[in-house]
Design a protein around this motif. Structure first.
Motif, PDB file in Angstrom:
ATOM      1  N   SER A  26     -78.199  -2.848 -42.431  1.00 45.95           N
ATOM      2  CA  SER A  26     -77.055  -2.212 -43.088  1.00 45.95           C
ATOM      3  C   SER A  26     -75.883  -2.004 -42.135  1.00 45.95           C
ATOM      4  O   SER A  26     -74.735  -1.876 -42.574  1.00 45.95           O
ATOM      5  CB  SER A  26     -77.475  -0.889 -43.716  1.00 45.95           C
ATOM      6  OG  SER A  26     -78.022  -0.035 -42.728  1.00 45.95           O
ATOM      7  N   SER A  27     -76.143  -1.987 -40.851  1.00 44.12           N
ATOM      8  CA  SER A  27     -75.068  -1.806 -39.869  1.00 44.12           C
ATOM      9  C   SER A  27     -74.155  -3.026 -39.763  1.00 44.12           C
ATOM     10  O   SER A  27     -73.045  -2.922 -39.237  1.00 44.12           O
ATOM     11  CB  SER A  27     -75.664  -1.482 -38.495  1.00 44.12           C
ATOM     12  OG  SER A  27     -76.659  -2.421 -38.170  1.00 44.12           O
TER      13      SER A  27
ATOM     14  N   ALA B 187     -83.711  -4.888 -44.725  1.00 44.59           N
ATOM     15  CA  ALA B 187     -82.430  -5.505 -44.386  1.00 44.59           C
ATOM     16  C   ALA B 187     -82.158  -6.610 -45.395  1.00 44.59           C
ATOM     17  O   ALA B 187     -82.972  -6.886 -46.272  1.00 44.59           O
ATOM     18  CB  ALA B 187     -82.463  -6.102 -42.976  1.00 44.59           C
TER      19      ALA B 187
ATOM     20  N   THR C 235     -82.283  -9.057 -50.330  1.00 44.57           N
ATOM     21  CA  THR C 235     -82.412  -7.709 -49.768  1.00 44.57           C
ATOM     22  C   THR C 235     -83.876  -7.310 -49.798  1.00 44.57           C
ATOM     23  O   THR C 235     -84.495  -7.244 -50.867  1.00 44.57           O
ATOM     24  CB  THR C 235     -81.589  -6.698 -50.586  1.00 44.57           C
ATOM     25  OG1 THR C 235     -80.213  -7.083 -50.551  1.00 44.57           O
ATOM     26  CG2 THR C 235     -81.727  -5.308 -49.980  1.00 44.57           C
TER      27      THR C 235
ATOM     28  N   THR D 148     -86.728  -4.489 -49.039  1.00 40.84           N
ATOM     29  CA  THR D 148     -86.978  -3.062 -48.842  1.00 40.84           C
ATOM     30  C   THR D 148     -88.457  -2.872 -48.542  1.00 40.84           C
ATOM     31  O   THR D 148     -89.308  -3.296 -49.340  1.00 40.84           O
ATOM     32  CB  THR D 148     -86.596  -2.245 -50.080  1.00 40.84           C
ATOM     33  OG1 THR D 148     -85.216  -2.487 -50.383  1.00 40.84           O
ATOM     34  CG2 THR D 148     -86.807  -0.764 -49.848  1.00 40.84           C
TER      35      THR D 148
END
Lengths: 116, 115
Positions: free
Chosen positions: A41-42, A88, A111, A113
């Motif tokens: 997410s960064s 990610a 994505t 999880t």
């Protein structure tokens, strides 16, 4: 032209289990490279693993392995023993070797999880 | 710590401002790239430089102007941007363009917001 297709917008996996992220590709080049990248997410994109079109064995890097099936034009990423930090977005990409020399094409991403 | 450093990490600017994004790679690579990543859209290649020469401009509007003074540095000059230009801008490098067996190494990106 070359194309990457990732059909799974989102995937869930339980911590410590294995997960497979799908990737199919299309290209007119006989020689090409396939790559997987991880984007937390960064924002940074992290190179994970590479498979050459002429490689006889599937690539492995630690907990990552690439299930390369050339006849099916698929290059699935397998993550073993999932960890929470594996959550990610994952991108499959290819680089051409001839008419698409070096040109990079990315899929839309999956994505992942990881659930505790 | 990555081998590709982008600054700034975040940028908020008005539509009439002029700003620049900077990318520096410490990997000894000869090819550098700018990508745009918008929400819910695939990664878009903008520009490619190989040995300081621009080899690809992917129909990018002229309000984005790249500059590559040497193989280690890449800039993206921005002026009179539009709200739809708000996105994550990623810089990448590879050993050289034209090789199918070389991964790209990415920076952390600059999150750009246009007011």
């Amino acid at each position: 032209a070359q194309k990457i297709t990732q059909t799974q917008p989102g995937m869930f996996v339980q911590e410590k289990e294995a997960v497979t992220l799908d990737c199919t590709y299309d290209t007119s080049d006989p020689s090409y490279g396939l790559f997987w990248y991880k984007q937390p997410s960064s924002g940074e994109m992290i190179f994970l693993i590479y498979q050459g079109s002429y490689d006889q064995q599937n690539a492995t890097e630690g907990r990552y392995s690439l299930n390369f099936q050339k006849a099916r034009k698929s290059a699935n990423l397998v993550i073993s023993a999932s960890q929470l930090g594996d959550s990610a977005m994952y991108f499959c990409a290819m680089r051409g070797g001839n008419t698409n020399a070096g040109k990079s094409t990315f899929g839309d991403g999956t994505t992942l999880t990881v659930k505790p | 710590e990555t081998g590709v450093t982008q600054t700034p990490r975040h940028l908020v600017m008005g539509m009439t401002n002029k700003k620049s994004l900077k990318c520096e790679q410490h990997l000894g690579h000869n090819a550098m790239y700018w990508y745009k990543q918008s929400a819910k859209k695939p990664l878009e290649l903008m520009f490619v430089y190989n040995f300081k020469e621009q080899t690809e401009n992917n129909s990018v509007p002229s309000r984005f102007s790249p500059e590559c003074p040497n193989s280690s540095h890449l800039f993206l000059h921005l002026h009179t941007l539009q709200p739809e230009d708000s996105a994550l801008y990623l810089c990448a490098s590879s050993q050289e363009e034209g090789r199918s067996n070389q991964p790209q190494h990415f920076g952390d990106g600059t999150r750009l917001s246009i007011l």
